[in-house]
Design a protein around this motif. Structure first.
Motif, short mmCIF file in Angstrom:
data_model
loop_
_atom_site.label_atom_id
_atom_site.label_comp_id
_atom_site.label_asym_id
_atom_site.label_seq_id
_atom_site.Cartn_x
_atom_site.Cartn_y
_atom_site.Cartn_z
N LEU A 48 -35.40 65.69 37.94
CA LEU A 48 -34.63 64.77 37.75
C LEU A 48 -35.49 63.50 38.27
O LEU A 48 -36.30 63.63 39.51
CB LEU A 48 -33.54 64.87 38.54
CG LEU A 48 -32.70 63.57 38.72
CD1 LEU A 48 -31.95 63.04 37.48
CD2 LEU A 48 -31.37 63.61 40.06
N TYR A 49 -35.53 62.43 37.51
CA TYR A 49 -36.26 61.26 37.96
C TYR A 49 -35.28 60.11 38.13
O TYR A 49 -34.40 59.92 37.25
CB TYR A 49 -37.42 60.84 37.09
CG TYR A 49 -38.31 59.78 37.53
CD1 TYR A 49 -39.64 60.30 38.06
CD2 TYR A 49 -38.09 58.41 37.44
CE1 TYR A 49 -40.58 59.23 38.57
CE2 TYR A 49 -39.22 57.53 37.90
CZ TYR A 49 -40.28 57.83 38.51
OH TYR A 49 -41.17 56.78 39.01
N LEU A 50 -35.59 59.47 39.23
CA LEU A 50 -34.77 58.15 39.48
C LEU A 50 -35.58 57.02 39.53
O LEU A 50 -36.38 56.86 40.37
CB LEU A 50 -33.60 58.31 40.84
CG LEU A 50 -33.02 59.55 40.79
CD1 LEU A 50 -32.17 59.51 42.48
CD2 LEU A 50 -31.74 59.18 39.97
N HIS A 51 -35.33 56.15 38.57
CA HIS A 51 -36.02 54.59 38.68
C HIS A 51 -35.27 53.42 39.13
O HIS A 51 -33.87 53.46 38.69
CB HIS A 51 -36.22 54.60 37.07
CG HIS A 51 -36.96 53.08 37.09
ND1 HIS A 51 -38.16 52.55 37.64
CD2 HIS A 51 -36.44 52.03 36.36
CE1 HIS A 51 -38.29 51.24 37.37
NE2 HIS A 51 -37.38 51.02 36.55
N PHE A 52 -35.70 52.93 40.09
CA PHE A 52 -34.88 51.93 40.76
C PHE A 52 -35.36 50.52 40.21
O PHE A 52 -36.27 50.06 41.02
CB PHE A 52 -34.93 52.06 42.35
CG PHE A 52 -34.40 53.21 42.91
CD1 PHE A 52 -33.05 53.46 43.22
CD2 PHE A 52 -35.42 54.37 43.02
CE1 PHE A 52 -32.59 54.49 43.63
CE2 PHE A 52 -34.91 55.47 43.90
CZ PHE A 52 -33.22 55.62 43.92
N PRO A 53 -34.65 49.90 39.20
CA PRO A 53 -35.39 48.88 38.59
C PRO A 53 -35.27 47.55 39.55
O PRO A 53 -36.17 46.72 39.37
CB PRO A 53 -34.18 48.38 37.38
CG PRO A 53 -32.93 49.17 37.99
CD PRO A 53 -33.37 50.42 38.74
N HIS A 54 -34.58 47.49 40.73
CA HIS A 54 -34.65 46.33 41.56
C HIS A 54 -34.18 46.97 42.94
O HIS A 54 -33.13 46.62 43.52
CB HIS A 54 -33.88 45.24 41.22
CG HIS A 54 -32.20 45.39 40.62
ND1 HIS A 54 -31.44 45.91 41.12
CD2 HIS A 54 -32.18 45.38 39.16
CE1 HIS A 54 -30.37 46.41 40.30
NE2 HIS A 54 -30.92 45.99 39.29
#
Length: 470
Positions: free
Chosen positions: A4-10
Motif C-alpha cells: 500500500l502506497y500513500l501519496h500526500f499531494p499537499h
C-alpha cells in the motif's frame, strides 16, 4: 506480497491547516516565494491555483495566508505520519518528500480482509485530517505509480493492476526526461508498450537502469525495502501562519498534539511524567518549559490543564512562530483503576496525583514538599520534608507500629504517671552515633482529661508526653 502506497499531494498544507482555528485561504509557495505550489480549497474557490504567480494570487485574495516550502519541515511531518501508520502495519517505509509505503498483504487475516485494512487506513487519515491518494500493488513501484496517478482502488488483482498501469502515459511512469524522449522516438507513448518490449532489446536501446525499473514494476526483479522503526520518543510540531501573541491561542494546536500523544501512549501501553514544550520566537531565544506531573499520566486533558496553568504563570514574552512538544521519558502503565456504576474513578491515588500536578503547575515544582521517612529510630528525627516524589508507593501499614497524628515539637514532662494503658512498652534506643542518645519506653495511654496520648518513660524514671492521637 501486497503493498500500500500513500501519496500526500499537499502534506505540508494539511499540516499547517489542522493547527489553525480559522479556515482562511492558505497557500504554500516554493523556495524563492515567486509561485504557488499548493493551495487549500478556500484559496482555490477564489481562483488561486498551483503554478500561479504569488503576486497574482495576492491580487485575487488580499488576506491570503502564505507559507514557504521547507524540505526539512516536510520530512519531519512525513515521519509523524509514519509513526501513526506503524500502529496499523509493521513494515513501513517513508518515501520522502510525500509518500509512505506499507506491506499490507500479511495484515488481511488480522483485519479480516483487504477491504478492512483499506477502511482502517482511510479512517485514520480522516482522524488526522490528511488528504492522501492510496494505491495497491504487488510491488512497491507498482503501488507507488497507482497512488501518485490517482488510479488506486481497493483491488489487489494482479491482472487488473497491470492493465491499469499499462494505460499510463510514459511521463506518469516517472521515467527521466531523456528516457521518455527516446521511448517516444521509438513510437511508444504508453507503459504497456514498454512492458511488451523484449528485455534484451530494452536494455540495448535504452539502458540497463531502465530495464531494471521496468522489471521492478512488474515484479521480475527483487526490490527490497529497508525496515523502518519509529524513534523511541514523541515529538510533534505546530507551525503558525501568523504569530500567536496570546497564550490562549496556543491551546488549540496543543489540544490536537496532546490527543495524538494520548493515542501514542495508549498504543505503547506506557505513560509519562515529563513533557518538554518549546516555543519559537522571531527575535528572541526559544522559550523552553518543562511540564511535570506528580505521577505517571497519559490523558490529554490532564496534560492540557497543566500546560494552561503553567502558561498563566509564565505569560508569553514574545509572539510565537511555532511550538514543539516532545516526550523522551516513558514509564510502564499501571492497571486501570476500578470504576463505579456511574463510571467515576474510585482510585484516590489518581485523584491525589491530579491535585499535586495542578498545584505544582500553579505554584512551581519547589513550592510543595512532603514528609519522607528517615532511617532513624528517634521519633523527632525519623522524618524530613522533601520534594514531592514522582510516583506514590504506599508503605505496608500493617507492619508499622502505631504512631500519633500530632507529634509535639519536643517531649513535654508529665506531672504524674498515666493510669490507663492501651499498648506498650515499645523500647526505642538510638543516637549513640551523633552524641544525642535516647533510651525510652513508649506507651499509648489515656490521661486524666480523657485524651489519648503517646507517652514514654526515660532511664531516670521520668514521664513525658510526645504526641496526641486523634
Amino acid at each position: 506480497m501486497i503493498w500500500l502506497y500513500l501519496h500526500f499531494p499537499h502534506l505540508l498544507l494539511d499540516h499547517i491547516r489542522r493547527t489553525r482555528e480559522d479556515t482562511g485561504a492558505l497557500v504554500i509557495v516554493e523556495g524563492s516565494a515567486q509561485s504557488v505550489i499548493q493551495a487549500c480549497p478556500e484559496a482555490r474557490e477564489q481562483g488561486v491555483q498551483a503554478g500561479m504567480r504569488l503576486k497574482t494570487a495576492i491580487t485575487l485574495v488580499p488576506e491570503l495566508g502564505i507559507v514557504q516550502a521547507d524540505d526539512q519541515q516536510q520530512a519531519r511531518v512525513l515521519e509523524d505520519q509514519a509513526r501513526w501508520l506503524y500502529r496499523h502495519a509493521a513494515h513501513i517505509v517513508p518515501k520522502p518528500p510525500d509518500g509512505l509505503l506499507a506491506e499490507v498483504g500479511s495484515l488481511q487475516r488480522l483485519y479480516g480482509g483487504l477491504p478492512a485494512v483499506w477502511q482502517t487506513v482511510e479512517q485514520a487519515l480522516d482522524e488526522h485530517q490528511l488528504t492522501a491518494w492510496p494505491g495497491l500493488g504487488h510491488t512497491p513501484l507498482a503501488a507507488r505509480l497507482m497512488a501518485r496517478t490517482g488510479k488506486g482502488e481497493c483491488n489487489a488483482d494482479r491482472g487488473h493492476i497491470l492493465r491499469t498501469l499499462g494505460q499510463l502515459p510514459l511521463q506518469a511512469a516517472e521515467f527521466d526526461g531523456r528516457t521518455c524522449t527516446r521511448l517516444q522516438r521509438l513510437g511508444l507513448d504508453r507503459l504497456q508498450q514498454v512492458f511488451d518490449l523484449p528485455p534484451a532489446e530494452l536494455a540495448r536501446r535504452l539502458s540497463p537502469e531502465t530495464l531494471a525499473r521496468v522489471q521492478k514494476i512488474l515484479g521480475t526483479r527483487p526490490d527490497p525495502q529497508p525496515d523502518w522503526q519509529p524513534p523511541h520518543q514523541f515529538r510533534q510540531r505546530a507551525d503558525f501562519v501568523r504569530e500567536i501573541e496570546q497564550a490562549q491561542g496556543l491551546l488549540f494546536p496543543l489540544q490536537r498534539i496532546l490527543s495524538e500523544l494520548e493515542d501514542d501512549l495508549c498504543w505503547r501501553q506506557q505513560e509519562t511524567d515529563t513533557l518538554f514544550l518549546t516555543l519559537q520566537h522571531r527575535h528572541e531565544e526559544p522559550t523552553r518549559l518543562r511540564i511535570r506531573t506528580s505521577g505517571p499520566e497519559h490523558r490529554a486533558e490532564a496534560f492540557l490543564n497543566l500546560i494552561r496553568l503553567r502558561l498563566e504563570r509564565h505569560p508569553l514574552r514574545a509572539p510565537v512562530l511555532s511550538l514543539q512538544l516532545s516526550v523522551k521519558r516513558f514509564l510502564g502503565r499501571e492497571a486501570p483503576s476500578e470504576r463505579d456504576l456511574l463510571g467515576e474513578t474510585q482510585d484516590l491515588n489518581e485523584a491525589w496525583h491530579t491535585l499535586m500536578s495542578r498545584l505544582q503547575a500553579r505554584l512551581g515544582e519547589s513550592a510543595l514538599s512532603q514528609l519522607s521517612p528517615q532511617a532513624d529510630h528517634r521519633p523527632e528525627r525519623a522524618w524530613s520534608a522533601t520534594s514531592l516524589i514522582r510516583k506514590h508507593q504506599p508503605a505496608d501499614a500493617a507492619n508499622l507500629p502505631r504512631r500519633p497524628l500530632w507529634l509535639l515539637q519536643g517531649p513535654q514532662p508529665l506531672a504524674s504517671a498515666p493510669q490507663a494503658w492501651f499498648a506498650g512498652p515499645e523500647r526505642i534506643s538510638g543516637g549513640w552515633w551523633d552524641g544525642q542518645r535516647v533510651l525510652r519506653d513508649y506507651y499509648i495511654a489515656q490521661l486524666d482529661g480523657g485524651q489519648l496520648a503517646w507517652v514514654f518513660r526515660d532511664v531516670q524514671g521520668g514521664w513525658y508526653i510526645h504526641g496526641w492521637f486523634g
